[in-house]
Design a protein around this motif. Structure first.
Motif, PDB file in Angstrom:
ATOM      1  N   LEU A   1       0.828  -1.202   0.000  1.00  0.00           N
ATOM      2  CA  LEU A   1       0.000   0.000   0.000  1.00  0.00           C
ATOM      3  C   LEU A   1       0.869   1.262   0.000  1.00  0.00           C
ATOM      4  O   LEU A   1       0.557   2.255  -0.665  1.00  0.00           O
TER       5      LEU A   1
ATOM      6  N   ALA B   1       2.360   1.550  -3.545  1.00  0.00           N
ATOM      7  CA  ALA B   1       1.345   2.012  -4.497  1.00  0.00           C
ATOM      8  C   ALA B   1       1.043   3.487  -4.283  1.00  0.00           C
ATOM      9  O   ALA B   1       0.858   4.246  -5.246  1.00  0.00           O
TER      10      ALA B   1
ATOM     11  N   TRP C   1       1.458   6.405  -6.988  1.00  0.00           N
ATOM     12  CA  TRP C   1       0.276   7.204  -7.348  1.00  0.00           C
ATOM     13  C   TRP C   1       0.620   8.695  -7.333  1.00  0.00           C
ATOM     14  O   TRP C   1       0.261   9.435  -8.252  1.00  0.00           O
TER      15      TRP C   1
ATOM     16  N   PHE D   1      -1.999   3.008 -13.196  1.00  0.00           N
ATOM     17  CA  PHE D   1      -2.332   1.760 -12.517  1.00  0.00           C
ATOM     18  C   PHE D   1      -1.165   0.774 -12.596  1.00  0.00           C
ATOM     19  O   PHE D   1      -0.811   0.122 -11.598  1.00  0.00           O
TER      20      PHE D   1
ATOM     21  N   MET E   1       1.657   1.871 -10.282  1.00  0.00           N
ATOM     22  CA  MET E   1       1.299   1.551  -8.905  1.00  0.00           C
ATOM     23  C   MET E   1       1.478   0.066  -8.629  1.00  0.00           C
ATOM     24  O   MET E   1       1.979  -0.338  -7.572  1.00  0.00           O
ATOM     25  N   THR E   2       1.081  -0.759  -9.579  1.00  0.00           N
ATOM     26  CA  THR E   2       1.221  -2.211  -9.424  1.00  0.00           C
ATOM     27  C   THR E   2       2.685  -2.608  -9.303  1.00  0.00           C
ATOM     28  O   THR E   2       3.056  -3.422  -8.444  1.00  0.00           O
TER      29      THR E   2
ATOM     30  N   ALA F   1       4.028  -1.561  -5.943  1.00  0.00           N
ATOM     31  CA  ALA F   1       3.414  -2.291  -4.824  1.00  0.00           C
ATOM     32  C   ALA F   1       3.858  -3.739  -4.757  1.00  0.00           C
ATOM     33  O   ALA F   1       3.728  -4.385  -3.713  1.00  0.00           O
TER      34      ALA F   1
ATOM     35  N   ASN G   1      -1.937  -8.597  -3.240  1.00  0.00           N
ATOM     36  CA  ASN G   1      -2.033  -7.755  -4.430  1.00  0.00           C
ATOM     37  C   ASN G   1      -3.031  -8.303  -5.439  1.00  0.00           C
ATOM     38  O   ASN G   1      -3.821  -7.553  -6.017  1.00  0.00           O
TER      39      ASN G   1
ATOM     40  N   GLY H   1      -5.263  -5.774  -3.709  1.00  0.00           N
ATOM     41  CA  GLY H   1      -4.489  -4.622  -4.147  1.00  0.00           C
ATOM     42  C   GLY H   1      -4.844  -4.138  -5.536  1.00  0.00           C
ATOM     43  O   GLY H   1      -5.097  -2.940  -5.728  1.00  0.00           O
TER      44      GLY H   1
ATOM     45  N   TYR I   1      -5.888  -0.399  -6.482  1.00  0.00           N
ATOM     46  CA  TYR I   1      -5.013   0.474  -7.269  1.00  0.00           C
ATOM     47  C   TYR I   1      -5.728   0.955  -8.531  1.00  0.00           C
ATOM     48  O   TYR I   1      -5.564   2.107  -8.947  1.00  0.00           O
TER      49      TYR I   1
ATOM     50  N   ALA J   1      -6.345   4.803  -9.465  1.00  0.00           N
ATOM     51  CA  ALA J   1      -5.831   5.354 -10.721  1.00  0.00           C
ATOM     52  C   ALA J   1      -6.950   6.035 -11.498  1.00  0.00           C
ATOM     53  O   ALA J   1      -6.757   7.118 -12.057  1.00  0.00           O
TER      54      ALA J   1
END
Length: 321
Positions: free
Chosen positions: A244, A247, A251, A265, A268-269, A272, A307, A311, A315, A319
């Motif tokens: 988190l 991510a 972000w 997105f 962020m992935t 994370a 995730n 997650g 995310y 996004a």
């Protein structure tokens, strides 16, 4: 709140995620279900080739832009800096010694390519576009975290071993070689190349990903069962909190440079996720004192399922928001 729940339910109820859940269930009930090692290796190679080639073909269609280099720089910054955040959290949330904390921290700056592939499949199912150069960003985020982890260990008086061997292995890492090579081939051949091999890398993609995630569910579940005695409540909490944090950092930076929803997105992935292929191999060489049962179980057994199940929908919602 209703939008989050709607996105969560819509993202969870897709074949790829449900097959991963089936693998977890089979492992927890100690089923003898298994995927042959050769088949799992082939599926891994196939997914890397398909994602790399499609990303290169996409880049060829849209051309090289300054956004590519800016996003790659942001990816490198995230990969290099996240281990320092992870190390600080580990020292406050757990009783891990310095060498194990440094080894774990390195995993959380690097990436899980399978989480990245799953995120791309979710975007394609949702009909959301993304920049093809995100494949190149993924490739650049593999190694900087290892440098950070080794520096954290060295700062505490632990001398990493066999560094020459380590860097040779990292530069020749099969996953990165195939992903990057397929990306370059896709960029060189463009739309004509995509048309030639589309029946191989487009139509079967989701089915093969389902089977691969079934195997990943089995592997993650069995890792949890085998090493559960090593995972304290603090370590479990870290395995959920750290993605988190990663991510959230991606972000903020991704929004600052103006990434579109799909690419934001994916960034962020990547930030994370936690590596469970390249970094464990590197830590076995450089920090043999560290305990694989801790760092592999954290990255593969806790963060990866978190995730995949929770997650990615979160995310994606952030996004889009």
């Amino acid at each position: 709140m209703s939008n989050i729940l709607e996105t969560l339910s819509g993202t969870l109820l897709v074949p790829t995620i449900l097959f991963f859940a089936l693998g977890l269930f089979a492992a927890f009930v100690r089923s003898d279900l298994s995927i042959p090692a050769g088949a799992a290796k082939f599926m891994s190679l196939y997914l890397l080739l398909a994602i790399g080639f499609k990303g290169g073909s996409n880049l060829s269609a849209h051309g090289v832009t300054p956004d590519l280099f800016v996003t790659m720089l942001v990816g490198v910054v995230l990969s290099f800096s996240m281990p320092f955040v992870a190390f600080a959290l580990l020292r406050n949330m757990t009783r891990l010694d310095t060498v194990n904390a440094a080894a774990v921290a390195a995993h959380y700056g690097s990436i899980s390519i399978v989480t990245f592939v799953t995120a791309i499949s979710l975007l394609e199912l949702a009909g959301t576009s993304y920049d093809g150069f995100m494949v190149a960003v993924a490739a650049t985020m593999e190694v900087p975290a290892i440098l950070s982890g080794l520096w954290l260990a060295h700062r505490s008086g632990i001398r990493p071993a066999a560094q020459g061997h380590l860097w040779r292995d990292l530069l020749a890492n099969g996953s990165i070689v195939l992903l990057t090579g397929a990306f370059v081939i896709g960029a060189l051949t463009g739309g004509q190349g995509m048309e030639m091999i589309a029946p191989f890398i487009v139509t079967p993609f989701t089915g093969i990903l389902c089977l691969f995630l079934l195997d990943m569910g089995l592997t993650a579940g069995r890792s949890i069962l085998q090493n559960r005695h090593m995972i304290s409540p603090g370590l479990f909490g870290f395995g959920v909190v750290m993605p988190l944090v990663g991510a959230g950092a991606a972000w903020c930076l991704g929004a600052m440079i103006g990434l579109a929803d799909g690419s934001l997105f994916l960034l962020m992935t990547l930030s994370a996720s936690a590596s469970y292929i390249a970094v464990p191999a590197a830590m076995k060489i450089a920090l043999p004192q560290a305990e694989p049962g801790i760092y592999v179980t954290l990255s593969l057994g806790i963060t990866f399922p978190f995730n995949i199940a929770i997650g990615l929908p979160l995310y994606l919602w952030l996004a889009n928001w």
